[in-house]
Design an enzyme around this catalytic site. Structure first.
Site: not given
Ligand code: NAD
Length: 355
Positions: A132, A178, A211, A235, A239
């Site tokens: 971002y 990750k 993941d 983000d 959601d």
């Protein structure tokens, strides 16, 4: 009754923004009648619709106005996607006010379809860097490069924020990254969480790759308490968490820094529903509940939360996303009335002493 007046910025935004913000103001107006909290609303323009008029989606006068406030409610806005177009207003405000922690709760609510009962988690997303940071360029025709910036300092402060939240809840923190692929950037993030956690020996830590975290969020959502992660992973994960407990209509987010707070629904401007008085304002009402907490008005925040739960439990007023046909304004009115009604019930209980 001592009352404190808080100056708050209101950015209604665009698309469904003005409708959900109007419904939310009904609730804020109601709470001020029953609790010793006073809010002075300073309204401002921001959003893609401002670009033609002001050449920017965040006009200077709006920013100056916000600087005079303690916190703001940001309605949803449309973000232009063309290369070279302005950054999203939310991203700009997060950066200007250094709102480094994005706090997104997801909990099971009555009469809202949830994947499992008993879900109550908060995703804390680093809010100022990662992908971002918006630093991308075309190195050669057809070759785009985006920089994923992760620093020890930003990772440590968001880790500390998340650990504090965990210490005040169920003492569980899941950190998501990750690091097996992004060994340097996520290595820094992961190490920052581990370093900061040494001061919180009672907190049980869980290490998850992004993941598998998306899968576990579906498989065992009730097991999560506080989740901390980097900007883009947060983000996406938040959601997903919102959908697990009933969708974007009820999902709110807080953007917290050391000196300012910005509160917003997680959803966007949903252009196809604009002007229909149809969408669910609960996401925005939950956002102001968090704003009241941030302002130190805990009792008022609790009242708003309880009134919302009560209206949902009764199930008489439900918007389309919850399987009903009620309007945005019906929901705002029902929750505002419940705030008033619950206050007079508790006043009567206090006035009538037990035998
Ligand atoms: P969106 O969140 O606006 O809407 C997606 C779908 O979710 C809607 O079509 C609707 O079915 C459902 N939905 C959203 N809000 C709802 C509500 N309150 N009640 C019931 N259902 C609701 O996502 P989008 O269509 O991908 O984005 C539209 C615009 O919003 C884009 O320009 C995007 O960049 C912007 N956006 C802004 C923010 C923000 O301001 N923070 C966040 C996300 C998207």
């Amino acid at each position: 009754m001592s009352t404190k007046t808080h100056k708050i910025g209101i950015l209604p935004g665009e698309g469904i923004g003005p409708e959900v913000v109007d419904a939310t103001l009904m609730v804020l107006d109601a709470i001020q009648k029953v609790e010793p909290v006073r809010l002075e609303y300073l309204k401002g323009e921001a959003g893609a619709y401002c670009i033609e008029k002001y050449g920017t989606n965040l006009p200077k006068q709006t920013l100056e106005m916000l600087k005079k406030t303690e916190a703001c409610l940001k309605g949803p806005m449309t973000t232009p996607e063309e290369p070279g177009s302005p950054r999203s207003v939310a991203v700009t405000l997060r950066s200007i006010f250094d709102l480094y922690a994005n706090v997104r709760p997801s909990r099971t609510l009555p009469n809202v379809a949830s994947l499992k009962p008993g879900i109550d988690m908060i995703i804390v997303r680093e809010n100022t860097e990662g992908l971002y940071a918006g630093k991308e360029f075309e190195a050669a025709p057809g070759v785009g490069i985006a920089m994923r910036i992760i620093t020890k300092a930003a990772s440590e402060r968001v880790a500390k924020f998340a650990l504090e939240l965990a210490a005040n809840r169920r003492n569980r923190l899941t950190y998501v990254h990750k690091g097996n692929i992004l060994k340097i950037t996520d290595g820094i993030f992961k190490q920052a969480v581990l370093d900061m956690s040494r001061a919180y020996p009672d907190i049980q830590l869980e290490d998850l790759h992004i993941d598998i975290a998306t899968a576990q969020l579906i498989k065992r959502p009730e097991s999560f308490d506080i989740v901390v992660t980097t900007n883009l992973f947060g983000d996406i994960l938040s959601d997903e968490a919102a959908q697990v407990v009933g969708g974007l209509g009820v999902a709110a987010g807080a953007n917290i820094g050391d000196h300012y707070g910005m509160f917003e629904p997680v959803h966007g401007s949903a252009p196809k529903y604009t002007g229909q008085n149809k969408v669910n304002p609960i996401a925005t009402i939950e956002a102001v509940k968090m704003m009241l907490e941030y302002l130190g008005e805990k009792k008022a925040a609790d009242r708003v939360g309880k009134a919302t739960v009560r209206v949902l439990e009764e199930g008489k007023v439900l918007t389309y996303d919850l399987g009903g046909t009620s309007k945005t304004s019906d929901m705002g009115k029902a929750i505002a009335e419940k705030v008033t009604q619950m206050a007079s019930t508790s006043a009567r209980q206090i006035a009538a002493p037990a035998d």
